[in-house]
Design an enzyme around this catalytic site. Structure first.
Site, PDB file in Angstrom:
ATOM      1  N   LEU A   1      98.895  67.798   7.927  1.00 33.83           N
ATOM      2  CA  LEU A   1      97.659  68.390   7.398  1.00 33.83           C
ATOM      3  C   LEU A   1      97.927  69.698   6.665  1.00 33.83           C
ATOM      4  CD1 LEU A   1      96.146  66.195   8.898  1.00 33.83           C
ATOM      5  CD2 LEU A   1      94.670  67.929   9.894  1.00 33.83           C
TER       6      LEU A   1
ATOM      7  N   LYS B   1      86.345  76.113  13.641  1.00 34.57           N
ATOM      8  CA  LYS B   1      85.782  74.766  13.524  1.00 34.57           C
ATOM      9  C   LYS B   1      85.035  74.299  14.775  1.00 34.57           C
ATOM     10  CE  LYS B   1      88.288  72.968   9.717  1.00 34.57           C
ATOM     11  NZ  LYS B   1      89.411  72.266   9.160  1.00 34.57           N
TER      12      LYS B   1
ATOM     13  N   GLY C   1      98.751  67.726   3.220  1.00 31.61           N
ATOM     14  CA  GLY C   1      97.293  67.628   3.343  1.00 31.61           C
ATOM     15  C   GLY C   1      96.515  67.982   2.089  1.00 31.61           C
TER      16      GLY C   1
ATOM     17  N   ASP D   1      86.092  66.596   7.012  1.00 33.15           N
ATOM     18  CA  ASP D   1      87.534  66.421   7.233  1.00 33.15           C
ATOM     19  C   ASP D   1      87.831  64.991   7.657  1.00 33.15           C
ATOM     20  OD1 ASP D   1      88.368  68.983   6.655  1.00 33.15           O
ATOM     21  OD2 ASP D   1      88.324  69.678   8.731  1.00 33.15           O
TER      22      ASP D   1
ATOM     23  N   GLY E   1      90.273  71.837  15.994  1.00 39.23           N
ATOM     24  CA  GLY E   1      89.196  71.277  15.187  1.00 39.23           C
ATOM     25  C   GLY E   1      89.648  70.169  14.259  1.00 39.23           C
ATOM     26  N   ALA E   2      90.765  70.357  13.573  1.00 39.86           N
ATOM     27  CA  ALA E   2      91.229  69.340  12.628  1.00 39.86           C
ATOM     28  C   ALA E   2      91.666  68.083  13.378  1.00 39.86           C
ATOM     29  CB  ALA E   2      92.369  69.891  11.782  1.00 39.86           C
TER      30      ALA E   2
ATOM     31  N   ASN F   1      83.245  71.447   9.541  1.00 41.59           N
ATOM     32  CA  ASN F   1      84.012  72.115   8.472  1.00 41.59           C
ATOM     33  C   ASN F   1      83.145  72.493   7.281  1.00 41.59           C
ATOM     34  OD1 ASN F   1      83.938  69.589   7.015  1.00 41.59           O
ATOM     35  ND2 ASN F   1      85.717  70.336   5.882  1.00 41.59           N
TER      36      ASN F   1
END
Ligand code: NAP
Length: 294
Positions: free
Chosen positions: A232, A72, A255, A108, A143-144, A93
């Protein structure tokens, strides 16, 4: 009739529900297409399989790609331009192609916010839907986590981000440069608990299949009272963290809703049509997904 070639770049991808999810989305729009998994190990050297995949996208052989762990943020140097949300998050993403250029998007962020709002409402925690004075802890700084933090900051939350590598959390905080975001170490979670948190978000892969015993919140530390837990991770559906939360009488969600929403938003960007995210979600929920299946 247009046939859409779509796919997911990541590694490893054994746990992915994305083909099922995207097929449900395409079906809901009566569009033909297939969604492939491109499992490419990350490499510090010139990553030829990755470059080849992106060349297929640029040439129009593929119509769209989703990006997942661990690409990501590391995909950024390969992208020609970023949408404002991807820029703010520093993570991508989904990739779209516009006039032969690769455009990195981040769905996201909005998917998380939309799902969080619905989940808080359903849990009777509308008090947390009001701007200002709400405190969140985000575990993980990849990244998330960036997408989640970009969304929460935009909604006026005060955030502490805790990562096993404090340097990574500090780097993230520096990138956002907001007085409402501060770094913490995992050792600092005890203080964080004492000070009070309204929302706890797990943005690490801890607890994800196949290592389902993992839990991002330390086993020796009780969860903060009254906290709303958003994990998540969605495979298994009931992670160790969610199990602990429920045992403590706390509202907690996985998630899956975020996953379905970001997939629907990706498909809208690739096809120009909006699939029914609820149908995509239902496809996931009705599938008897066995955690041993991967
Ligand atoms: P990522 O970019 O690789 O970041 C993962 C973060 O977790 C990093 O800070 C990493 O630290 C940390 N971490 C990894 N293993 C850990 C461990 N054993 N103990 C403590 N920290 C650990 O991954 P990502 O793309 O952000 O994804 C994170 C998770 O969110 C994945 O499980 C992914 O499936 C899930 N996710 C779900 C959705 C959804 O729609 N529901 C969307 C996005 C992501 P290091 O860098 O030190 O390893």
């Amino acid at each position: 009739m247009t046939f859409y070639h779509l796919g997911l770049l990541g590694y490893p991808l054994g746990h992915s529900y994305s083909p099922l999810l995207h097929q449900a989305g395409l079906n809901s729009m009566h569009l033909a297409g297939k969604y492939e998994l491109f499992s490419i190990p990350p490499s510090t050297e010139e990553n030829l399989p990755l470059r080849h995949l992106l060349a297929r996208l640029r040439s129009g052989e593929l119509d769209g790609l989703n990006i997942t762990i661990p690409y990501k943020t590391t995909i950024l140097p390969y992208i020609d331009e970023l949408t404002p949300v991807a820029k703010a998050s520093g993570a991508v993403n989904a990739i779209l192609v516009r006039d032969g250029r690769l455009v990195g998007a981040n769905f996201d962020c909005q998917a998380f916010l939309d799902d969080l709002k619905l989940q808080l409402k359903q849990a009777g925690r509308c008090d947390l839907g009001i701007m200002g004075g709400r405190r969140a802890a985000v575990l993980g700084a990849g990244g998330a986590a960036r997408a989640v933090i970009a969304g929460l900051l935009a909604e006026g939350w005060e955030i502490k981000v805790a990562a096993r590598r404090v340097g990574q959390a500090c780097e993230l905080v520096e990138a956002f440069s907001s007085p409402h975001l501060v770094p913490s170490s995992l050792d600092g979670l005890e203080n964080l608990r004492r000070d009070g948190i309204d929302l706890l978000v797990n943005a690490t892969p801890l607890g994800m299949h196949p290592e389902i015993c993992g839990c991002a919140w330390p086993g020796s530390l009780p969860l903060p009272p009254h906290v709303f837990v958003y994990d998540l991770v969605y495979n298994p559906r009931e992670t160790a963290l969610l199990g602990r939360a429920r045992q403590a009488g706390l509202a907690a969600v996985n998630g899956l809703g975020m996953l379905a929403r970001q997939a629907a938003m990706s498909q809208e960007a690739w096809t120009g049509k909006l699939p029914d995210w609820q149908e995509m979600y239902d496809a996931l929920v009705s599938e008897r997904v066995d955690i041993r299946r991967g």
